[in-house]
Design an enzyme around this catalytic site. Sequence first.
Site, PDB file in Angstrom:
ATOM      1  N   GLY A  44       0.960  -1.065   0.088  1.00 26.68           N
ATOM      2  CA  GLY A  44      -0.090  -0.114  -0.048  1.00 26.68           C
ATOM      3  C   GLY A  44       0.723   1.232  -0.085  1.00 26.68           C
ATOM      4  CG  PHE A  45       2.504   2.816   3.230  1.00 31.08           C
ATOM      5  CD1 PHE A  45       1.104   3.457   3.044  1.00 31.08           C
ATOM      6  CD2 PHE A  45       2.491   2.304   4.325  1.00 31.08           C
ATOM      7  CE1 PHE A  45       0.249   3.693   3.549  1.00 31.08           C
ATOM      8  CE2 PHE A  45       1.672   2.462   5.517  1.00 31.08           C
ATOM      9  CZ  PHE A  45       0.613   3.173   5.087  1.00 31.08           C
ATOM     10  CB  THR A  48      10.058  -4.576  -1.649  1.00 26.66           C
ATOM     11  OG1 THR A  48       9.235  -3.827  -0.736  1.00 26.66           O
ATOM     12  CG2 THR A  48      11.411  -5.060  -1.108  1.00 26.66           C
ATOM     13  CG  ASP A 160       1.062  -7.269   8.784  1.00 29.31           C
ATOM     14  OD1 ASP A 160      -0.007  -7.901   8.996  1.00 29.31           O
ATOM     15  OD2 ASP A 160       1.394  -7.047   7.529  1.00 29.31           O
TER      16      ASP A 160
END
Length: 621
Positions: A44-45, A48, A160
């Site tokens: 979402g941000f 990678t 998480d």
Amino acid sequence: MSYCLNPRCQKPLNPDSNKFCQYCGYKLLLLERYRAIEPIGQGGFGKTFLAIDESVTEISRCVIKQFLPQRTNRTKASELFRQEAERLSKLGSLSQIPELLAHVEQDNHQYLVQEFIDGQSLAQELAESGAFSEAQIRQLLADLLPVLQFIHNGQVIHRDIKPENIIRRFSQGDLVLVDFGAAKVITGTALARTGTVIGTPGYAAPEQAIGKATFASDIYSLGVTCIHLLTQIDPFELYSVSEGAWIWRDFLSSPPSDALGRVIDKMLTPATKRRYQSAQEVLEDLKSYPAYQKYVRTQGTRGLYGVGIKRAGDALLPLNDSPTWRLVTTLKGHSGLFRRVHCLAFSPDGETLASGSDDCNIKLWKHRNRYLLMQVYADSLVFSLAFSPDGQMLASGDYNKNIKLWNPFTGSLKANLTKHEDSVTAVAFSPVGQTLASAGRDNKINLWQVKGGKLLGTFYGHNNWVESIAFSPDGQTLISGADDNTIKLWDLNNGRLLETLSVHADYVRSVCFSPDGKYFASGSNDKTITIWRFHQGQVELLYTLCGHSKRVIALAFSPNGKILASASADRTIKIWNCDTGELLQTLCEHTDTVTAIAFSPDGITLASGCRGGKILIWRWE
């Protein structure tokens, strides 16, 4: 290749020598050293990327996390990204948490550069190997609970925890907790305040789902992770709304032990006051059961080390009740007429696997994560490969009579040695790396000075193709096997033939020395394997092994010399006890002739190649 980090770039692939993107002009290096190679994830941000640190001489992998928030939550996301950098900088001293290498702002974007964890997530493990056993879950808890206690002592809640965020490092087998993007730092009265609702549905604790995560919330998520791995069932299906309870036992073929069942049930208790309040409490409960003791770990340089592993000679072996070789990875990519993988070689550090094939290519693999690091065109069928002892050179022997010396970090050709009159079937470096031996279908064995490529001498004696050669660990003796059905031992000090052994009834396809130099072995087209004692030039036949139903093509000793692996045209690999000659295990997953085999330097990985072009990676566990 180099991958452009510009999120709007339409053609992000670039040559690895470029400093700027050839399509958009975007700067390719972070801090003039970190180069992205390929994207490996997106959330979402942001994205990678797998990356390389070009500031060091040897290949050094790392991970680049690029911050790309949505406009609606940019301010909050930016703060979370900054906090993740701060958290990692404090927590990265533990080996089971990725080390933060850099926090960079470049071209109006934020980046984190982290340690690359060379391994496989538990979600991938579950998909490939099926449900976990109770022993595996006990080991998981023993490995991760101290990590949770460490981050909680640092006033951090991960928020998480799930199989995707737990990676088993291939080199040591330990579990690494990753992705602290959702973590929360507890300061002052922050624990009592309602915060951001974050986490993965199904794994998040009830209090976390309403923004009131506590340290016990991570314990709950770890409990859900355990039952998901035990059952291979989605967490949503493991909870019965009508009963208001977890029904994970209903999905097991046999019930768990009372001890483990009670621990997991308490981890999963919805009411936080009745749940374990700390990871240390769970550990103490587990320690009260005798079966737990064999999973206890020791402290390492950067934290907890050696997940369930013990030393056996020079090789690392897991602490399982009945350890065996298990298939963990398949590497694909070789093509050609027969797609035959002729040869395999591990680099001295065990990080890279080289393979040669009929397709005239040498492939360099990061075998633990199935990543093809590099492909080098050799211009001919590649029959043999060998790394120099210092890992700075890779030698290949090919169909076109050449011995080529390559730089394994760049793929560049350093030298080409051309004195053979027919195909080069075998190459081997001496233990100190100053001498290279080569053998071929011209029936000769050549000795070369590595520096300068000078031919030092030639051994004559075989009257048919020489298939395999090997140096003794002390560098004083060379052994050779040939299609004249003989094994020959040569004195390297004076070039004298020490012994000719004629025990095989057909071609001798493979010879190798044990790492301590006390034994050598041979494999033949006559389907047999011989193991010999070798001492001060004297040889004694110990065993003749007769388990294969077709020709034996390749052999390899484990680094501690206790195990011999054999590969055969019967599509199997057999694992033998060198001390007793006992057959320990037969590996049957190949679907074609097994043509090459090699042990990693630590002894817990075995690579095998076949005529179908596949390379199978096995782990001792």
